[in-house]
Scaffold this motif. Structure first.
Motif, PDB file in Angstrom:
ATOM      1  N   LYS A   1      51.901  29.306  31.604  1.00 27.38           N
ATOM      2  CA  LYS A   1      51.249  30.518  31.153  1.00 27.38           C
ATOM      3  C   LYS A   1      51.298  31.565  32.251  1.00 27.38           C
ATOM      4  O   LYS A   1      51.759  31.322  33.344  1.00 27.38           O
ATOM      5  N   ALA A   2      50.788  32.736  31.945  1.00 30.94           N
ATOM      6  CA  ALA A   2      50.888  33.863  32.865  1.00 30.94           C
ATOM      7  C   ALA A   2      49.913  33.719  34.025  1.00 30.94           C
ATOM      8  O   ALA A   2      48.896  33.025  33.913  1.00 30.94           O
ATOM      9  N   PRO A   3      50.194  34.392  35.152  1.00 26.14           N
ATOM     10  CA  PRO A   3      49.269  34.351  36.292  1.00 26.14           C
ATOM     11  C   PRO A   3      47.870  34.818  35.916  1.00 26.14           C
ATOM     12  O   PRO A   3      46.881  34.355  36.487  1.00 26.14           O
ATOM     13  N   GLU A   4      47.779  35.751  34.946  1.00 24.90           N
ATOM     14  CA  GLU A   4      46.463  36.256  34.541  1.00 24.90           C
ATOM     15  C   GLU A   4      45.558  35.152  34.028  1.00 24.90           C
ATOM     16  O   GLU A   4      44.325  35.253  34.145  1.00 24.90           O
ATOM     17  N   ASN A   5      46.134  34.099  33.461  1.00 24.65           N
ATOM     18  CA  ASN A   5      45.310  33.002  32.957  1.00 24.65           C
ATOM     19  C   ASN A   5      44.632  32.257  34.105  1.00 24.65           C
ATOM     20  O   ASN A   5      43.460  31.886  34.022  1.00 24.65           O
TER      21      ASN A   5
ATOM     22  N   VAL B   1      41.238  28.357  44.870  1.00 18.59           N
ATOM     23  CA  VAL B   1      42.308  27.505  44.358  1.00 18.59           C
ATOM     24  C   VAL B   1      42.980  28.153  43.147  1.00 18.59           C
ATOM     25  O   VAL B   1      44.208  28.186  43.034  1.00 18.59           O
ATOM     26  N   GLU B   2      42.169  28.709  42.231  1.00 19.50           N
ATOM     27  CA  GLU B   2      42.735  29.317  41.022  1.00 19.50           C
ATOM     28  C   GLU B   2      43.537  30.567  41.346  1.00 19.50           C
ATOM     29  O   GLU B   2      44.619  30.788  40.793  1.00 19.50           O
ATOM     30  N   TYR B   3      43.007  31.409  42.247  1.00 18.41           N
ATOM     31  CA  TYR B   3      43.738  32.627  42.613  1.00 18.41           C
ATOM     32  C   TYR B   3      45.046  32.268  43.320  1.00 18.41           C
ATOM     33  O   TYR B   3      46.059  32.949  43.144  1.00 18.41           O
ATOM     34  N   GLN B   4      45.028  31.215  44.125  1.00 19.12           N
ATOM     35  CA  GLN B   4      46.253  30.793  44.801  1.00 19.12           C
ATOM     36  C   GLN B   4      47.273  30.294  43.788  1.00 19.12           C
ATOM     37  O   GLN B   4      48.474  30.564  43.915  1.00 19.12           O
ATOM     38  N   ARG B   5      46.801  29.589  42.756  1.00 15.47           N
ATOM     39  CA  ARG B   5      47.713  29.140  41.718  1.00 15.47           C
ATOM     40  C   ARG B   5      48.291  30.328  40.947  1.00 15.47           C
ATOM     41  O   ARG B   5      49.449  30.306  40.521  1.00 15.47           O
ATOM     42  N   ALA B   6      47.482  31.367  40.769  1.00 11.01           N
ATOM     43  CA  ALA B   6      47.988  32.588  40.132  1.00 11.01           C
ATOM     44  C   ALA B   6      49.096  33.207  40.988  1.00 11.01           C
ATOM     45  O   ALA B   6      50.119  33.660  40.465  1.00 11.01           O
ATOM     46  N   LEU B   7      48.894  33.207  42.302  1.00 11.50           N
ATOM     47  CA  LEU B   7      49.931  33.720  43.207  1.00 11.50           C
ATOM     48  C   LEU B   7      51.210  32.908  43.100  1.00 11.50           C
ATOM     49  O   LEU B   7      52.316  33.462  43.058  1.00 11.50           O
ATOM     50  N   ASP B   8      51.061  31.589  43.063  1.00 13.72           N
ATOM     51  CA  ASP B   8      52.236  30.722  42.956  1.00 13.72           C
ATOM     52  C   ASP B   8      52.979  30.979  41.654  1.00 13.72           C
ATOM     53  O   ASP B   8      54.209  31.046  41.635  1.00 13.72           O
ATOM     54  N   ARG B   9      52.217  31.123  40.572  1.00 22.15           N
ATOM     55  CA  ARG B   9      52.841  31.380  39.273  1.00 22.15           C
ATOM     56  C   ARG B   9      53.524  32.752  39.275  1.00 22.15           C
ATOM     57  O   ARG B   9      54.619  32.908  38.721  1.00 22.15           O
TER      58      ARG B   9
END
Length: 423
Positions: free
Chosen positions: A10-14, A33-41
């Motif tokens: 899914k998109a980084p926004e999720n 952790v979630e914001y870092q995963r958004a960055l990775d995505r």
């Protein structure tokens, strides 16, 4: 710390949405952790979107600063209780997290004024020196071998330390498999996490236990949606007030397109969670994921009829207006977000600046205010400078200032050539 996002594909926004909900719930470590995963995505889907990258980096920084403040307060409480060594560990963690010079100075003063034993005091103690001189050489090797274990223990204690007190005691009592799995979960090593958390659950088969929550997170990240769903649904039977479980289960339903089940789940939220910002964000995002954009718009607007301003809700509403093609309304909301930041002297998120500027530019609003936003963005997000200077050139051209238009066109080309060479 568990509760890692499971928006695979899914998109980084999720991921960001999950981070926002955790931030609102004061779960700052989990939000990071979630914001870092958004960055990775983002790096995999839109590597050139540096405005959004900066936005996520700012959210990570803010979450880390809040977590550092929590660690500072914990250290103060521990010092007052006479646990100076433990306080020292939390201060060190806070120093690693913060970039705020004032907080760094305050933390360093805490170290100086606290009753924490300094390393050199132990090293130079005559009794300790005498003991070391008569110890076999293998002692040093044993100490070195134990460093990694000690580091894991400290990391685990720090992660668990931001959980509620009663939950901390439970997590600390789950044993080595749980600790190994919990640390792996926070590293994003989901295979290892699932293996050890499953072993921990076999050793502690309590249906009301928290291991199932962490194991569900690992299995969701491995794409085992049915397993995760069963674990989460069973967990909520015993913990109907556990917001993280609702967040994770909603993500399962979004991922599997079971939007009706997500709406049913959220309709059962306890009153406190139902009226929380996190609860509103989950309900609004469920409508958005189901592409019920008109309903999402009405829902978000209903929030503002009852409650005061909230930036996370405003962002959700702006995103919904964009999905509906209502760009003027979206632009007005981004403008309001910037105004709110200015009124409280907070730094304006570059992502919000770019959203407002791009929507204005696309609608033909070639104003000096928009031009100044792009100038500011060129400084804040230099990776996108060529694009920003190109738009500045076009705004000057629309205003009839051809000399400045040519000048910024040349600057834009200079940055494009530099980027081409560096790549």
């Amino acid at each position: 710390m568990g509760l890692l996002s499971i928006f695979s594909g899914k998109a980084p926004e999720n991921y960001e949405q999950k981070g926002d909900a955790l931030f609102e719930a004061n779960a700052y470590g989990k939000a990071v952790v979630e914001y870092q995963r958004a960055l990775d995505r983002l790096g995999r889907t839109s590597p050139s979107d540096d405005g959004y990258r900066q936005k996520l980096q700012d959210k990570i920084r803010t979450s880390r600063e809040n977590l550092a403040l929590e660690h500072q307060q914990t250290a103060e409480n521990l010092m007052e209780a006479g646990h100076d060594y433990d306080a020292h560990q939390y201060i060190e963690l806070a120093l690693e997290l913060t970039e705020d010079p004032e907080l760094k100075n305050a933390l360093e003063q805490q170290l100086q004024t606290g009753k924490v034993p300094e390393t050199e005091d132990i090293v130079n103690d005559p009794v300790e020196v005498e003991i070391r001189e008569h110890e076999p050489d293998y002692q040093d090797e044993q100490v070195e071998d134990s460093l990694d274990v000690d580091e894991d223990d400290e990391h685990f204690a720090a992660l668990v330390g931001i959980l509620p007190d009663d939950v901390q005691d439970i997590y600390l009592g789950y044993g080595e498999d749980f600790k190994t799995g919990y640390l792996a979960l926070n590293r994003g090593d989901f295979e290892t996490a699932a293996k050890h958390l499953a072993a921990a659950m076999e050793a502690h088969p309590d249906p009301a236990g928290y291991i199932s929550l962490e194991l569900a997170t690992a299995r969701l990240n491995l794409g085992k949606h049915d397993d995760a769903r069963r674990l989460l649904e069973a967990f909520l039977e015993h913990h109907p007030d556990a917001l993280p479980a609702y967040q994770l289960l909603c993500e399962v339903y979004w991922e599997t397109k079971a939007f009706d089940r997500a709406e049913e789940l959220l309709a059962s939220l306890p009153p406190d969670l139902e009226e929380s910002v996190a609860g509103y964000l989950l309900r609004g995002e469920t409508l958005f994921q189901a592409e019920k954009y008109a309903d999402a718009k009405s829902f978000y607007r209903g929030f503002f009829k009852t409650y005061e301003w909230n930036e996370s809700i405003a962002r959700g509403l702006a995103k919904t207006h964009e999905a509906l093609g209502e760009m003027a309304n979206a632009r007005n909301i981004y403008s309001e977000i910037m105004a709110q930041c200015s009124s409280c002297h907070a730094r304006i998120d570059p992502y919000i600046k770019q959203k407002f500027a791009d929507l204005s530019f696309a609608s033909g609003l070639n104003t000096t205010a928009v031009l100044e936003l792009y100038l500011s963005l060129a400084s804040e997000v230099p990776q996108n400078a060529a694009e920003y200077y190109q738009k500045i050139s076009r705004i000057y051209s629309a205003q009839g200032n051809l000399e400045e238009a040519r000048r910024f066109q040349q600057i834009s080309e200079k940055y494009e050539n530099r980027d081409a060479v560096s790549s």
